[in-house]
Scaffold this active site. Structure first.
Site, PDB file in Angstrom:
ATOM      1  N   TRP A  66       0.806  -1.219   0.000  1.00 44.23           N
ATOM      2  CA  TRP A  66       0.000   0.000   0.000  1.00 44.23           C
ATOM      3  C   TRP A  66       0.840   1.270   0.000  1.00 44.23           C
ATOM      4  O   TRP A  66       0.339   2.351  -0.270  1.00 44.23           O
ATOM      5  CB  TRP A  66      -0.918   0.011   1.230  1.00 44.23           C
ATOM      6  CG  TRP A  66      -2.059  -0.954   1.159  1.00 44.23           C
ATOM      7  CD1 TRP A  66      -2.167  -2.071   0.359  1.00 44.23           C
ATOM      8  CD2 TRP A  66      -3.268  -0.918   1.924  1.00 44.23           C
ATOM      9  NE1 TRP A  66      -3.355  -2.708   0.590  1.00 44.23           N
ATOM     10  CE2 TRP A  66      -4.054  -2.031   1.558  1.00 44.23           C
ATOM     11  CE3 TRP A  66      -3.754  -0.059   2.906  1.00 44.23           C
ATOM     12  CZ2 TRP A  66      -5.299  -2.291   2.109  1.00 44.23           C
ATOM     13  CZ3 TRP A  66      -4.989  -0.325   3.472  1.00 44.23           C
ATOM     14  CH2 TRP A  66      -5.753  -1.420   3.077  1.00 44.23           C
ATOM     15  N   LYS A  67       2.113   1.149   0.342  1.00 42.06           N
ATOM     16  CA  LYS A  67       3.013   2.298   0.433  1.00 42.06           C
ATOM     17  C   LYS A  67       2.444   3.330   1.424  1.00 42.06           C
ATOM     18  O   LYS A  67       1.809   2.953   2.402  1.00 42.06           O
ATOM     19  CB  LYS A  67       3.299   2.872  -0.953  1.00 42.06           C
ATOM     20  CG  LYS A  67       3.806   1.785  -1.913  1.00 42.06           C
ATOM     21  CD  LYS A  67       4.405   2.312  -3.174  1.00 42.06           C
ATOM     22  CE  LYS A  67       4.909   1.156  -4.032  1.00 42.06           C
ATOM     23  NZ  LYS A  67       5.581   1.623  -5.244  1.00 42.06           N
ATOM     24  N   SER A  88       4.386  -2.337 -11.499  1.00 42.16           N
ATOM     25  CA  SER A  88       3.225  -2.022 -12.323  1.00 42.16           C
ATOM     26  C   SER A  88       2.453  -3.269 -12.755  1.00 42.16           C
ATOM     27  O   SER A  88       1.972  -3.362 -13.887  1.00 42.16           O
ATOM     28  CB  SER A  88       3.642  -1.193 -13.550  1.00 42.16           C
ATOM     29  OG  SER A  88       4.259   0.011 -13.155  1.00 42.16           O
ATOM     30  N   GLY A 134       0.208   0.106  -6.859  1.00 42.40           N
ATOM     31  CA  GLY A 134      -1.013   0.890  -7.042  1.00 42.40           C
ATOM     32  C   GLY A 134      -2.274   0.070  -7.227  1.00 42.40           C
ATOM     33  O   GLY A 134      -3.341   0.415  -6.704  1.00 42.40           O
TER      34      GLY A 134
END
Length: 248
Positions: free
Chosen positions: A10-11, A212, A234
């Site tokens: 999730w950063k 990605s 993301g």
């Protein structure tokens, strides 16, 4: 046969209340009997995430951890703080930690050893820059990262670890390594583990691809013989994460 593991990183996203809402949205979408599912969330979200995932197939991971038990390390999080909450995994050596917070191969190794000491499964990150890929040193560079990260780790411990290969040039850029590029490096990582330990350890360890990863790219990537799932950035914050988990 290695079980696929799909972990969301999730950063620095989601407040505790937002984390709870997202988990409630994702829970029915990530049910899987074929993949282990991990949400690696910001430290402040861990208590909420643990509570929200009780009774589900979702394990909670941390995004970082310090290599000391306690002490004057303002702002750091000790491993027993994580285990006390019920954390099962921890991301170590992510390229963002290395780039922005001066982490080195040596500090990553200390953290890996400490994670094993406390029964936390490390997700050990490695990967090259675009310049290193263009210079043709990707395999050498990644092998060095892996060899140092696993220094002092026993074969039995290594078998339970997760390695995440993330080419730095593909993280958050929308660029994805080709399937062939990803498989080539993951195969080289497995060969490196075989050299350091033995074939049985290399066959047991799980290697993820990250950078990605999307619902569109996951099926082909995860079908490769040496890619055992993904570390997803993301896309782990969206309903599409369910499609990545259930990629088949």
């Amino acid at each position: 046969m290695r079980k696929t593991i799909v972990a969301g990183n999730w950063k620095m996203n989601k407040t505790p209340s937002e984390a709870k809402a997202l988990i409630e949205e994702l829970k029915p979408l990530v049910v899987s009997e074929t993949s282990d599912v991990v949400f690696c969330v910001p430290a402040i979200d861990i208590p909420v995430a643990i509570e929200a995932t009780k009774g589900t197939n979702i394990a909670i991971g941390a995004e970082n951890m310090y290599f000391e038990e306690s002490g004057a390390y303002t702002g750091e999080i000790a491993p027993n703080m994580l285990t006390d909450l019920g954390v099962k995994y921890v991301i170590l050596g992510h390229s963002e930690r290395r780039e922005y917070f001066a982490e080195t191969d040596e500090t990553v190794n200390k953290k890996v050893l400490k994670a094993f000491e406390h029964g936390i499964t490390p997700i050990v990150c490695c990967g090259e820059t675009l310049a290193q890929r263009e210079q043709g040193v990707t395999i050498d560079f990644v092998r060095q990262q892996i060899k140092i990260a696993f220094q002092g780790v026993t074969a039995d411990q290594a078998k339970t670890a997760v390695i995440a290969y993330e080419p730095i040039w593909a993280i958050g850029t929308g660029k994805v390594a080709t399937t062939e590029q990803a498989q080539e490096v993951c195969a080289a990582i497995r060969a490196c583990i075989a050299e350091v330990y033995d074939e049985a350890t290399a066959e047991a360890i799980r290697i993820q691809y990250g950078g990605s990863v999307s619902a569109a790219s996951a099926p082909e990537l995860f079908a490769q013989p040496d890619i055992d799932g993904g570390l997803v950035g993301g896309a782990s914050l969206k309903p599409d994460f369910g499609k990545i988990v259930n990629y088949k």
